[in-house]
Each structure stands twice: as structure tokens, then as C-alpha cells.
Scaffold this motif. Structure first.
Motif, mmCIF file in Angstrom:
data_model
loop_
_atom_site.group_PDB
_atom_site.id
_atom_site.type_symbol
_atom_site.label_atom_id
_atom_site.label_comp_id
_atom_site.label_asym_id
_atom_site.label_seq_id
_atom_site.Cartn_x
_atom_site.Cartn_y
_atom_site.Cartn_z
ATOM 1 N N SER A 232 0.187 -1.559 -0.111
ATOM 2 C CA SER A 232 -0.481 0.080 -0.214
ATOM 3 C C SER A 232 1.279 1.205 -0.096
ATOM 4 O O SER A 232 0.610 2.268 -0.095
ATOM 5 C CB SER A 232 -1.432 0.133 1.231
ATOM 6 O OG SER A 232 -2.106 -0.938 1.059
ATOM 7 N N TRP A 233 1.839 1.132 0.276
ATOM 8 C CA TRP A 233 3.095 2.117 1.223
ATOM 9 C C TRP A 233 2.972 2.474 -0.532
ATOM 10 O O TRP A 233 3.781 3.658 -1.223
ATOM 11 C CB TRP A 233 3.707 2.353 1.853
ATOM 12 C CG TRP A 233 5.063 3.299 1.816
ATOM 13 C CD1 TRP A 233 4.820 4.206 2.514
ATOM 14 C CD2 TRP A 233 6.477 3.265 1.626
ATOM 15 N NE1 TRP A 233 6.050 5.238 2.923
ATOM 16 C CE2 TRP A 233 7.009 4.455 1.609
ATOM 17 C CE3 TRP A 233 7.174 2.316 0.219
ATOM 18 C CZ2 TRP A 233 8.050 5.086 1.400
ATOM 19 C CZ3 TRP A 233 8.932 2.564 0.394
ATOM 20 C CH2 TRP A 233 8.648 3.811 0.695
ATOM 21 N N LEU A 234 3.977 1.948 -0.751
ATOM 22 C CA LEU A 234 4.777 1.525 -2.848
ATOM 23 C C LEU A 234 3.814 1.927 -3.465
ATOM 24 O O LEU A 234 4.145 3.153 -4.544
ATOM 25 C CB LEU A 234 4.663 0.398 -3.232
ATOM 26 C CG LEU A 234 6.174 -0.363 -2.536
ATOM 27 C CD1 LEU A 234 6.623 -1.686 -2.625
ATOM 28 C CD2 LEU A 234 7.664 0.072 -2.424
ATOM 29 N N ALA A 235 2.443 1.470 -3.897
ATOM 30 C CA ALA A 235 1.208 2.554 -4.310
ATOM 31 C C ALA A 235 1.408 4.014 -3.917
ATOM 32 O O ALA A 235 0.588 4.352 -5.267
ATOM 33 C CB ALA A 235 -0.114 1.477 -4.335
ATOM 34 N N HIS A 236 1.089 4.057 -2.788
ATOM 35 C CA HIS A 236 1.044 5.393 -2.849
ATOM 36 C C HIS A 236 2.156 5.918 -3.243
ATOM 37 O O HIS A 236 2.085 7.806 -4.274
ATOM 38 C CB HIS A 236 0.979 5.487 -1.318
ATOM 39 C CG HIS A 236 0.985 6.966 -0.815
ATOM 40 N ND1 HIS A 236 0.308 7.818 -1.385
ATOM 41 C CD2 HIS A 236 2.097 7.633 -0.401
ATOM 42 C CE1 HIS A 236 0.229 8.844 -0.871
ATOM 43 N NE2 HIS A 236 1.911 9.023 -0.143
ATOM 44 N N VAL A 237 3.001 6.205 -2.669
ATOM 45 C CA VAL A 237 4.437 6.703 -3.836
ATOM 46 C C VAL A 237 4.574 6.591 -5.742
ATOM 47 O O VAL A 237 4.824 7.318 -5.736
ATOM 48 C CB VAL A 237 5.529 5.765 -2.695
ATOM 49 C CG1 VAL A 237 7.070 6.317 -4.414
ATOM 50 C CG2 VAL A 237 6.591 5.887 -2.139
ATOM 51 N N ALA A 238 4.054 5.484 -5.856
ATOM 52 C CA ALA A 238 4.385 5.113 -7.181
ATOM 53 C C ALA A 238 2.725 6.009 -7.687
ATOM 54 O O ALA A 238 2.882 6.783 -9.017
ATOM 55 C CB ALA A 238 3.374 3.518 -7.386
ATOM 56 N N ARG A 239 1.404 6.914 -6.790
ATOM 57 C CA ARG A 239 0.542 7.619 -7.799
ATOM 58 C C ARG A 239 1.319 8.573 -7.217
ATOM 59 O O ARG A 239 0.798 9.744 -8.409
ATOM 60 C CB ARG A 239 -0.834 7.534 -6.500
ATOM 61 C CG ARG A 239 -1.386 5.733 -6.792
ATOM 62 C CD ARG A 239 -2.490 6.228 -5.805
ATOM 63 N NE ARG A 239 -2.600 5.830 -4.774
ATOM 64 C CZ ARG A 239 -2.461 5.323 -3.806
ATOM 65 N NH1 ARG A 239 -2.720 3.812 -4.317
ATOM 66 N NH2 ARG A 239 -2.477 5.758 -2.906
ATOM 67 N N GLN A 240 2.188 8.979 -6.768
ATOM 68 C CA GLN A 240 2.499 10.442 -6.289
ATOM 69 C C GLN A 240 4.056 10.338 -7.971
ATOM 70 O O GLN A 240 3.073 11.668 -8.440
ATOM 71 C CB GLN A 240 3.465 10.245 -5.143
ATOM 72 C CG GLN A 240 2.785 10.979 -4.117
ATOM 73 C CD GLN A 240 3.069 10.627 -2.352
ATOM 74 O OE1 GLN A 240 4.369 10.400 -2.480
ATOM 75 N NE2 GLN A 240 2.880 11.051 -1.512
ATOM 76 N N THR A 241 4.135 9.237 -7.982
ATOM 77 C CA THR A 241 5.489 9.396 -8.741
ATOM 78 C C THR A 241 4.361 9.927 -10.018
ATOM 79 O O THR A 241 4.958 10.824 -11.527
ATOM 80 C CB THR A 241 5.950 7.646 -8.791
ATOM 81 O OG1 THR A 241 7.072 7.988 -8.125
ATOM 82 C CG2 THR A 241 7.046 8.148 -10.608
ATOM 83 N N ILE A 242 3.650 9.075 -10.662
ATOM 84 C CA ILE A 242 2.410 9.047 -11.466
ATOM 85 C C ILE A 242 2.213 10.595 -11.699
ATOM 86 O O ILE A 242 2.157 11.611 -12.917
ATOM 87 C CB ILE A 242 1.288 8.860 -11.301
ATOM 88 C CG1 ILE A 242 1.621 6.801 -12.042
ATOM 89 C CG2 ILE A 242 -0.241 9.005 -12.960
ATOM 90 C CD1 ILE A 242 1.068 5.283 -11.315
ATOM 91 N N SER A 243 1.131 11.030 -10.212
ATOM 92 C CA SER A 243 0.884 12.713 -11.166
ATOM 93 C C SER A 243 2.613 13.144 -11.234
ATOM 94 O O SER A 243 2.083 14.748 -12.043
ATOM 95 C CB SER A 243 0.624 12.932 -9.151
ATOM 96 O OG SER A 243 -0.368 11.928 -8.702
ATOM 97 N N ARG A 244 3.034 13.375 -10.604
ATOM 98 C CA ARG A 244 4.242 14.343 -10.651
ATOM 99 C C ARG A 244 4.690 14.040 -12.763
ATOM 100 O O ARG A 244 5.059 15.707 -13.108
ATOM 101 C CB ARG A 244 5.712 13.697 -10.200
ATOM 102 C CG ARG A 244 6.003 14.778 -8.539
ATOM 103 C CD ARG A 244 6.865 14.974 -8.098
ATOM 104 N NE ARG A 244 7.689 13.366 -7.814
ATOM 105 C CZ ARG A 244 6.826 12.734 -7.719
ATOM 106 N NH1 ARG A 244 6.446 12.633 -6.425
ATOM 107 N NH2 ARG A 244 7.929 11.153 -7.243
ATOM 108 N N HIS A 245 4.823 13.209 -13.094
ATOM 109 C CA HIS A 245 5.182 12.979 -14.831
ATOM 110 C C HIS A 245 4.017 13.804 -15.113
ATOM 111 O O HIS A 245 4.097 14.065 -16.210
ATOM 112 C CB HIS A 245 4.611 11.559 -14.817
ATOM 113 C CG HIS A 245 4.692 11.010 -16.348
ATOM 114 N ND1 HIS A 245 6.446 11.760 -17.341
ATOM 115 C CD2 HIS A 245 3.819 10.766 -17.033
ATOM 116 C CE1 HIS A 245 5.629 10.905 -18.086
ATOM 117 N NE2 HIS A 245 4.157 10.511 -18.418
ATOM 118 N N TYR A 246 3.025 13.584 -14.574
ATOM 119 C CA TYR A 246 1.370 14.442 -15.765
ATOM 120 C C TYR A 246 1.275 15.844 -15.335
ATOM 121 O O TYR A 246 1.530 16.478 -16.189
ATOM 122 C CB TYR A 246 0.437 13.946 -15.417
ATOM 123 C CG TYR A 246 -0.222 12.109 -15.868
ATOM 124 C CD1 TYR A 246 -0.144 12.738 -17.856
ATOM 125 C CD2 TYR A 246 -0.401 10.694 -15.163
ATOM 126 C CE1 TYR A 246 0.057 11.389 -18.312
ATOM 127 C CE2 TYR A 246 -0.355 9.909 -16.262
ATOM 128 C CZ TYR A 246 -0.641 9.559 -17.061
ATOM 129 O OH TYR A 246 -0.764 8.513 -18.080
#
Length: 115
Positions: free
Chosen positions: A71-85
Motif C-alpha cells: 500500500s505504501w509502495l502504491a502510494h509512492v507510485a501514485r505520487q510519481t504518476i501525478s508528478r509525471h503528468y
């Protein structure tokens, strides 16, 4: 992708991040692919960016066997995706708006020709 190599920061063992990587790399990449709508190359790039973010602050990483680790990894990944967009949205020029179509009026003689 090569295994994650992080420097030890403030006494946090980097093997914690390596354990997360070995346990969850494939699952994290699949999760990012699902979020992106199957853009495989971008998912691989963003998964690598996610691990880079984690390596920058390994003290925040949970142990791989903790129940909330993915869950923590998924949260970091969502932040990474948001920064990318956000980056891509601000760096691409927006296209010019399409010209407004003009209304063509037909005269009675035009209608006779069309009939």
C-alpha cells in the motif's frame, strides 16, 4: 531493470529497500500499468522513478514483510504518476483552439440547385 542500489542514509539499512524491490517489483510495475491504461514503456519508466524516489529517502520505507508495505509502495507510485503528468502537462504547448465554423446561409436559389 537492475536491482535497486541505494546508499545507506542515517543508519537505515539499504537491504530494506532491496527486500521491497525483490518482493514487489513485478507487482508494482503491473499496478502502474493498470493505472496508466497499459502503456508498458511508460509504466517501466515510472516504476524506476518510483524506486529512485524510495532510494532518496530509504528511512521512510517499511519492511517488506509489513502488511502495509505494498500500500505504501502504491502510494509512492501514485505520487510519481501525478508528478509525471504535471510535468508533461506544463511542458507541452497547448494546441491553438479550432476555428469557429461559420454559418453559411442558403438562399432560395441555392436550395433549388441542390434539389
Amino acid at each position: 531493470m537492475n536491482p535497486v542500489r541505494c546508499r545507506a542514509v542515517r543508519g537505515i539499512p539499504t537491504d530494506r529497500v532491496a527486500d521491497l524491490f525483490s518482493r514487489y517489483q513485478n507487482r508494482l510495475t503491473a499496478y502502474i500499468r493498470a493505472c496508466l491504461g497499459r502503456d508498458y514503456q511508460l509504466a517501466e519508466d515510472l516504476a524506476q522513478d518510483t524506486w529512485t524516489t524510495i532510494c532518496a529517502q530509504p528511512e521512510t520505507a517499511p519492511a517488506g514483510d509489513e502488511p502495509h508495505a505494498f500500500s505504501w509502495l502504491a502510494h509512492v507510485a501514485r505520487q510519481t504518476i501525478s508528478r509525471h503528468y504535471l510535468r508533461t502537462r506544463t511542458h507541452h504547448e497547448h494546441p491553438a483552439p479550432a476555428a469557429t465554423p461559420t454559418r453559411v446561409s442558403r438562399t432560395p436559389s441555392d436550395m433549388e440547385v441542390a434539389a
